[in-house]
Write a protein that holds these residues in place. Structure first.
Motif, PDB file in Angstrom:
ATOM      1  N   VAL A 263       0.826  -1.206   0.000  1.00  0.00           N
ATOM      2  CA  VAL A 263       0.000   0.000   0.000  1.00  0.00           C
ATOM      3  C   VAL A 263       0.864   1.261   0.000  1.00  0.00           C
ATOM      4  O   VAL A 263       0.421   2.326  -0.464  1.00  0.00           O
ATOM      5  CB  VAL A 263      -0.969   0.010   1.209  1.00  0.00           C
ATOM      6  CG1 VAL A 263      -1.918  -1.163   1.139  1.00  0.00           C
ATOM      7  CG2 VAL A 263      -0.206   0.002   2.526  1.00  0.00           C
ATOM      8  N   ASN A 264       2.084   1.151   0.493  1.00  0.00           N
ATOM      9  CA  ASN A 264       2.952   2.325   0.501  1.00  0.00           C
ATOM     10  C   ASN A 264       3.491   2.661  -0.889  1.00  0.00           C
ATOM     11  O   ASN A 264       3.805   3.825  -1.164  1.00  0.00           O
ATOM     12  CB  ASN A 264       4.118   2.101   1.470  1.00  0.00           C
ATOM     13  CG  ASN A 264       3.683   2.165   2.913  1.00  0.00           C
ATOM     14  OD1 ASN A 264       2.726   2.857   3.242  1.00  0.00           O
ATOM     15  ND2 ASN A 264       4.360   1.434   3.781  1.00  0.00           N
ATOM     16  N   ARG A 265       3.598   1.645  -1.763  1.00  0.00           N
ATOM     17  CA  ARG A 265       4.147   1.924  -3.092  1.00  0.00           C
ATOM     18  C   ARG A 265       3.082   1.986  -4.187  1.00  0.00           C
ATOM     19  O   ARG A 265       3.416   2.281  -5.329  1.00  0.00           O
ATOM     20  CB  ARG A 265       5.183   0.851  -3.445  1.00  0.00           C
ATOM     21  CG  ARG A 265       4.616  -0.533  -3.654  1.00  0.00           C
ATOM     22  CD  ARG A 265       5.697  -1.492  -4.159  1.00  0.00           C
ATOM     23  NE  ARG A 265       5.179  -2.820  -4.399  1.00  0.00           N
ATOM     24  CZ  ARG A 265       5.180  -3.812  -3.529  1.00  0.00           C
ATOM     25  NH1 ARG A 265       5.701  -3.602  -2.312  1.00  0.00           N
ATOM     26  NH2 ARG A 265       4.679  -4.991  -3.831  1.00  0.00           N
ATOM     27  N   ALA A 266       1.810   1.690  -3.862  1.00  0.00           N
ATOM     28  CA  ALA A 266       0.749   1.763  -4.871  1.00  0.00           C
ATOM     29  C   ALA A 266       0.556   3.214  -5.289  1.00  0.00           C
ATOM     30  O   ALA A 266       0.400   4.110  -4.447  1.00  0.00           O
ATOM     31  CB  ALA A 266      -0.548   1.182  -4.319  1.00  0.00           C
ATOM     32  N   GLY A 267       0.540   3.448  -6.613  1.00  0.00           N
ATOM     33  CA  GLY A 267       0.461   4.817  -7.102  1.00  0.00           C
ATOM     34  C   GLY A 267      -0.937   5.288  -7.428  1.00  0.00           C
ATOM     35  O   GLY A 267      -1.217   6.497  -7.385  1.00  0.00           O
ATOM     36  N   THR A 268      -1.842   4.377  -7.789  1.00  0.00           N
ATOM     37  CA  THR A 268      -3.207   4.757  -8.153  1.00  0.00           C
ATOM     38  C   THR A 268      -4.181   3.893  -7.368  1.00  0.00           C
ATOM     39  O   THR A 268      -3.831   2.835  -6.832  1.00  0.00           O
ATOM     40  CB  THR A 268      -3.455   4.557  -9.654  1.00  0.00           C
ATOM     41  OG1 THR A 268      -3.340   3.158  -9.969  1.00  0.00           O
ATOM     42  CG2 THR A 268      -2.463   5.361 -10.478  1.00  0.00           C
ATOM     43  N   ALA A 273      -6.343  -1.157  -5.353  1.00  0.00           N
ATOM     44  CA  ALA A 273      -7.494  -2.038  -5.131  1.00  0.00           C
ATOM     45  C   ALA A 273      -7.239  -3.431  -5.681  1.00  0.00           C
ATOM     46  O   ALA A 273      -7.470  -4.444  -4.998  1.00  0.00           O
ATOM     47  CB  ALA A 273      -8.740  -1.428  -5.764  1.00  0.00           C
ATOM     48  N   HIS A 274      -6.730  -3.527  -6.925  1.00  0.00           N
ATOM     49  CA  HIS A 274      -6.513  -4.846  -7.521  1.00  0.00           C
ATOM     50  C   HIS A 274      -5.412  -5.609  -6.795  1.00  0.00           C
ATOM     51  O   HIS A 274      -5.555  -6.812  -6.519  1.00  0.00           O
ATOM     52  CB  HIS A 274      -6.168  -4.685  -8.999  1.00  0.00           C
ATOM     53  CG  HIS A 274      -7.368  -4.456  -9.858  1.00  0.00           C
ATOM     54  ND1 HIS A 274      -8.184  -5.468 -10.284  1.00  0.00           N
ATOM     55  CD2 HIS A 274      -7.914  -3.301 -10.341  1.00  0.00           C
ATOM     56  CE1 HIS A 274      -9.167  -4.969 -11.010  1.00  0.00           C
ATOM     57  NE2 HIS A 274      -9.029  -3.650 -11.059  1.00  0.00           N
ATOM     58  N   GLY A 275      -4.313  -4.940  -6.496  1.00  0.00           N
ATOM     59  CA  GLY A 275      -3.239  -5.626  -5.783  1.00  0.00           C
ATOM     60  C   GLY A 275      -3.655  -6.061  -4.390  1.00  0.00           C
ATOM     61  O   GLY A 275      -3.321  -7.165  -3.940  1.00  0.00           O
ATOM     62  N   PHE A 276      -4.408  -5.211  -3.696  1.00  0.00           N
ATOM     63  CA  PHE A 276      -4.833  -5.559  -2.339  1.00  0.00           C
ATOM     64  C   PHE A 276      -5.830  -6.702  -2.362  1.00  0.00           C
ATOM     65  O   PHE A 276      -5.826  -7.568  -1.476  1.00  0.00           O
ATOM     66  CB  PHE A 276      -5.454  -4.328  -1.667  1.00  0.00           C
ATOM     67  CG  PHE A 276      -5.434  -4.401  -0.171  1.00  0.00           C
ATOM     68  CD1 PHE A 276      -4.351  -3.946   0.541  1.00  0.00           C
ATOM     69  CD2 PHE A 276      -6.506  -4.943   0.520  1.00  0.00           C
ATOM     70  CE1 PHE A 276      -4.329  -4.015   1.917  1.00  0.00           C
ATOM     71  CE2 PHE A 276      -6.492  -5.027   1.896  1.00  0.00           C
ATOM     72  CZ  PHE A 276      -5.390  -4.564   2.599  1.00  0.00           C
ATOM     73  N   ALA A 277      -6.712  -6.732  -3.382  1.00  0.00           N
ATOM     74  CA  ALA A 277      -7.674  -7.843  -3.502  1.00  0.00           C
ATOM     75  C   ALA A 277      -6.938  -9.167  -3.672  1.00  0.00           C
ATOM     76  O   ALA A 277      -7.320 -10.191  -3.084  1.00  0.00           O
ATOM     77  CB  ALA A 277      -8.622  -7.601  -4.675  1.00  0.00           C
ATOM     78  N   GLN A 278      -5.864  -9.177  -4.454  1.00  0.00           N
ATOM     79  CA  GLN A 278      -5.093 -10.409  -4.642  1.00  0.00           C
ATOM     80  C   GLN A 278      -4.374 -10.819  -3.356  1.00  0.00           C
ATOM     81  O   GLN A 278      -4.366 -11.994  -2.978  1.00  0.00           O
ATOM     82  CB  GLN A 278      -4.087 -10.213  -5.770  1.00  0.00           C
ATOM     83  CG  GLN A 278      -4.724  -9.994  -7.146  1.00  0.00           C
ATOM     84  CD  GLN A 278      -3.714  -9.622  -8.202  1.00  0.00           C
ATOM     85  OE1 GLN A 278      -2.526  -9.455  -7.914  1.00  0.00           O
ATOM     86  NE2 GLN A 278      -4.174  -9.466  -9.440  1.00  0.00           N
ATOM     87  N   LEU A 401      -5.657  -0.555   4.366  1.00  0.00           N
ATOM     88  CA  LEU A 401      -6.271  -0.159   3.109  1.00  0.00           C
ATOM     89  C   LEU A 401      -6.931   1.211   3.225  1.00  0.00           C
ATOM     90  O   LEU A 401      -6.798   2.059   2.323  1.00  0.00           O
ATOM     91  CB  LEU A 401      -7.312  -1.206   2.683  1.00  0.00           C
ATOM     92  CG  LEU A 401      -8.100  -0.888   1.418  1.00  0.00           C
ATOM     93  CD1 LEU A 401      -7.183  -0.762   0.211  1.00  0.00           C
ATOM     94  CD2 LEU A 401      -9.166  -1.950   1.163  1.00  0.00           C
ATOM     95  N   ALA A 402      -7.622   1.448   4.345  1.00  0.00           N
ATOM     96  CA  ALA A 402      -8.263   2.748   4.535  1.00  0.00           C
ATOM     97  C   ALA A 402      -7.219   3.869   4.560  1.00  0.00           C
ATOM     98  O   ALA A 402      -7.406   4.932   3.963  1.00  0.00           O
ATOM     99  CB  ALA A 402      -9.071   2.745   5.831  1.00  0.00           C
ATOM    100  N   GLY A 403      -6.071   3.628   5.253  1.00  0.00           N
ATOM    101  CA  GLY A 403      -5.025   4.647   5.284  1.00  0.00           C
ATOM    102  C   GLY A 403      -4.426   4.904   3.910  1.00  0.00           C
ATOM    103  O   GLY A 403      -4.140   6.055   3.548  1.00  0.00           O
ATOM    104  N   ALA A 404      -4.271   3.823   3.122  1.00  0.00           N
ATOM    105  CA  ALA A 404      -3.715   4.000   1.778  1.00  0.00           C
ATOM    106  C   ALA A 404      -4.675   4.778   0.882  1.00  0.00           C
ATOM    107  O   ALA A 404      -4.255   5.645   0.104  1.00  0.00           O
ATOM    108  CB  ALA A 404      -3.411   2.631   1.171  1.00  0.00           C
ATOM    109  N   ILE A 405      -5.969   4.482   0.979  1.00  0.00           N
ATOM    110  CA  ILE A 405      -6.952   5.228   0.180  1.00  0.00           C
ATOM    111  C   ILE A 405      -6.945   6.702   0.567  1.00  0.00           C
ATOM    112  O   ILE A 405      -7.004   7.591  -0.289  1.00  0.00           O
ATOM    113  CB  ILE A 405      -8.349   4.610   0.370  1.00  0.00           C
ATOM    114  CG1 ILE A 405      -8.394   3.221  -0.248  1.00  0.00           C
ATOM    115  CG2 ILE A 405      -9.418   5.492  -0.237  1.00  0.00           C
ATOM    116  CD1 ILE A 405      -9.698   2.494  -0.030  1.00  0.00           C
TER     117      ILE A 405
END
Length: 632
Positions: A263-268, A273-278, A401-405
């Motif tokens: 979540v720290n490196r996700a850019g969009t 969402a897709h990476g976290f779901a996996q 996830l909430a913090g990343a969003i």
């Protein structure tokens, strides 16, 4: 195998039997007491008849007609009272045959006596007394029969009372015996088993064949003893089990660290969402997973991403109104829960999951402090139980996830602020470019000065008109450019910005506007919102400058694909290529803005019927990044 009744049923049956016996005994004694009271009252009434008979004989001897009539009436009333009875006192003749026959003899004797005394000539005093004595003897026999019947009832009552005493004694003995048999003896066996366990004999077991409460206690005791025996005899297996638990805990921590790094490196938002779901599907060992976003008012849930879900299920549940299914919990009662897939009475509840073959769904709310921003759903094809450690892991991942969003939302707001600042600079540059219009106005002023010197009033009037039109046009262009380039949307929805734009348009032009909104979907990305809003403003500018319309309609369709249409009832034009230069420029600007975000602009115009300008946004295969600001 037949199941024996439990302890409560046994005690209830015993108590019920004793209660029925007691009620029957009490009812029998009350009935007998009632019979005794009624018979005693009948004896009293018969005594009154005997006294009335003697008094009637005396009245007959003294030939007193009035007294004879009065006493005869009293005797008649006594006969009727004994015949009909009086339950209120109580008073009635016993219903045995001897008493009833004796009463019939009394009634017949009285009727014969009344006929003899009413005959002419009246009997003598001695004859009247003799006949009255005969009636009194019949009454005495009647009383004797009643007394005999009451004596028999009294004897029966005494016997019943003795039987009740015996019943009480027998009941007490039975209760004590059954208490020993059903309670004290099982307790003694349990206590003996506990004593053996305390002394170290882990093979102790309690035998209780009945399947009642003590049977359940005995089974529980035996299972406890087996567990203790296993603890002592299978310590190595317990160590292995503990090791496996530690490995599972290590796996949970590894999944938590991996998710935190991701979540720290996700850019969009799409990538997140897709990476976290996996990742959460792999960590929870689920058959499928889904991440849903909820708007600020918690009215609906939009599916941001899924992994392993069938395509038809993701299409059906792309936009899920809150409360329409077990997925998509309302903010007040949202909690981590396991939802078994069973048949529901409400249509639509779990219908998609049932058709997809899932047996359980785990729902985890995604919270940012006290605000619900979404939900994680894990789908299992078999029934699933959620351990406390797994529950804590899922809730921690949901918190990450909430913090990343929220972090993506903050970054989007920063980009929006930078874009707004850049457009402010552009607006100032464009403001400076108005110098050409000012130069034109300066030339017109020189012409006006020359006309005034020459005294050419016609030229002066034309020049003043040009100056007036130029000044008004320049001011209008300046205001419009400043509004366009300084526009900024800082809310989660574009609708408030469109409403403000229409209010400004009404204030500037005096034309009425009508706004209609249809459908539901994810809010647009801030950059997309700005371009859509500029297209709306440019369309409104063309309406103001060229259409001559009397009203304007703006229609927004929010469900994919997004569509924003500006329509007027003005003069229109035949073909876009034949439109005035101002309209050509406006259409070119609108199309350029639409292309920058992958959208299209459609223009439809009919002469004297108005013009429609519609902007259609592209539809992404997966929920786009446009929800970054909608989570605020």
């Amino acid at each position: 195998m037949r199941r024996s009744p439990n302890l409560v049923a046994k005690l209830g049956a015993i108590g019920g039997a004793l209660l029925v016996a007691a009620i029957a005994s009490i009812g029998l004694t009350l009935w007998m007491t009632w019979q005794l009271e009624g018979g005693a009252a009948a004896i009293n009434e018969a005594g009154r008849m005997r006294m009335q008979a003697w008094r009637l004989a005396q009245a007959q001897a003294f030939s007193d007609p009035q007294k004879i009539v009065a006493l005869s009436g009293e005797l008649d009333r006594s006969i009727v009272l004994l015949r009909q009875g009086d339950p209120a006192r109580p008073l009635f003749v016993p219903r045995d045959k001897a008493s009833l026959d004796a009463f019939d003899a009394v009634e017949a004797g009285w009727n014969a006596l009344r006929r003899d005394w009413s005959a002419a000539p009246a009997p003598s005093a001695d004859a009247a007394a003799e006949r009255a004595r005969t009636l009194v003897e019949e009454i005495d026999r009647f009383v004797s029969q009643i007394e005999g019947h009451l004596s028999r009832l009294t004897a029966i009552l005494n016997a019943v009372q003795l039987a009740m005493v015996a019943l009480v004694v027998a009941s007490a003995v039975a209760i004590l015996y059954l208490s020993y048999l059903l309670v004290f003896n099982p307790l003694a066996r349990l206590q003996a088993g506990l004593t053996r366990i305390r002394d170290g004999d882990l093979s102790a077991r309690v035998d209780h064949p009945a399947k009642d409460e003590f049977g359940a206690l005995a089974d529980g005791f035996n299972r406890m003893a087996e567990t203790l025996q296993d603890l002592y005899q299978g310590l190595e297996s317990k160590v292995q089990e503990k090791t496996m638990r530690l490995e599972a805990e290590h796996a949970r921590l590894a999944a938590l660290y991996k998710a935190a790094a991701f979540v720290n490196r996700a850019g969009t938002l799409e990538e997140l969402a897709h990476g976290f779901a996996q990742q959460i599907r792999a960590a929870a060992e689920a058959d499928a997973s889904a991440i849903r976003w909820s708007d600020e008012s918690n009215r609906r849930y939009i599916m941001l991403a899924s992994d392993g879900l069938p395509r038809d299920l993701t299409d059906d549940e792309y936009c899920l109104p809150t409360g329409d299914c077990f997925c998509g919990q309302d903010q007040t009662h949202a909690s981590t829960q396991v939802i078994p897939i069973v048949a529901q009475n409400r249509p639509g509840f779990l219908g998609h999951c049932t058709r997809a073959g899932y047996g359980a769904v785990v729902s985890v709310p995604v919270r940012l402090q006290e605000r619900l921003v979404g939900e994680l759903n894990l789908f299992y094809r078999e029934p699933r139980a959620l351990a406390d450690d797994d529950r804590a892991l899922l809730e921690t991942l949901a918190s990450h996830l909430a913090g990343a969003i929220e972090a993506l939302r903050g970054a989007a707001l920063q980009r929006e602020a930078a874009i707004a600042e850049e457009r402010g600079l552009l607006a100032r540059e464009l403001h400076d470019s108005i110098a050409q219009s000012l130069a034109f106005l300066k030339i017109q002023i020189g012409l006006l000065r020359g006309a005034l010197k020459r005294g050419d009033s016609a030229q002066a009037d034309r020049t003043l008109a040009e100056l007036d039109a130029g000044v008004n046009g320049s001011l209008s262009d300046v205001r419009e450019l400043l509004v366009h380039f300084r526009t900024r949307t800082n809310a989660e929805d574009i609708i408030p910005a469109i409403q403000i734009t229409l209010q400004k348009f009404e204030h500037q032009t005096g034309l009425p506007t009508h706004l209609s909104i249809d459908g539901q979907g994810l809010p647009l990305d801030p950059d997309v919102q700005v371009q859509v809003l500029h297209v709306v403003q440019e369309a409104l500018s063309n309406v103001r400058k060229h259409s001559g319309a009397s009203a304007v309609w703006v229609e927004v369709q929010q469900s994919p694909p997004w569509r924003v249409e500006v329509r007027d009832d003005g003069c229109g034009f035949i073909e876009p290529e034949q439109a005035p230069d101002g309209i050509h420029v406006g259409l070119r600007i609108m199309r350029e803005r639409a292309r920058s975000i992958g959208a299209e602009v459609e223009v439809h115009s009919v002469v004297d019927a108005g013009t429609s300008i519609a902007m259609i946004l592209p539809v992404a295969e997966t929920p786009p990044q446009k929800a970054t600001t909608a989570i605020s």
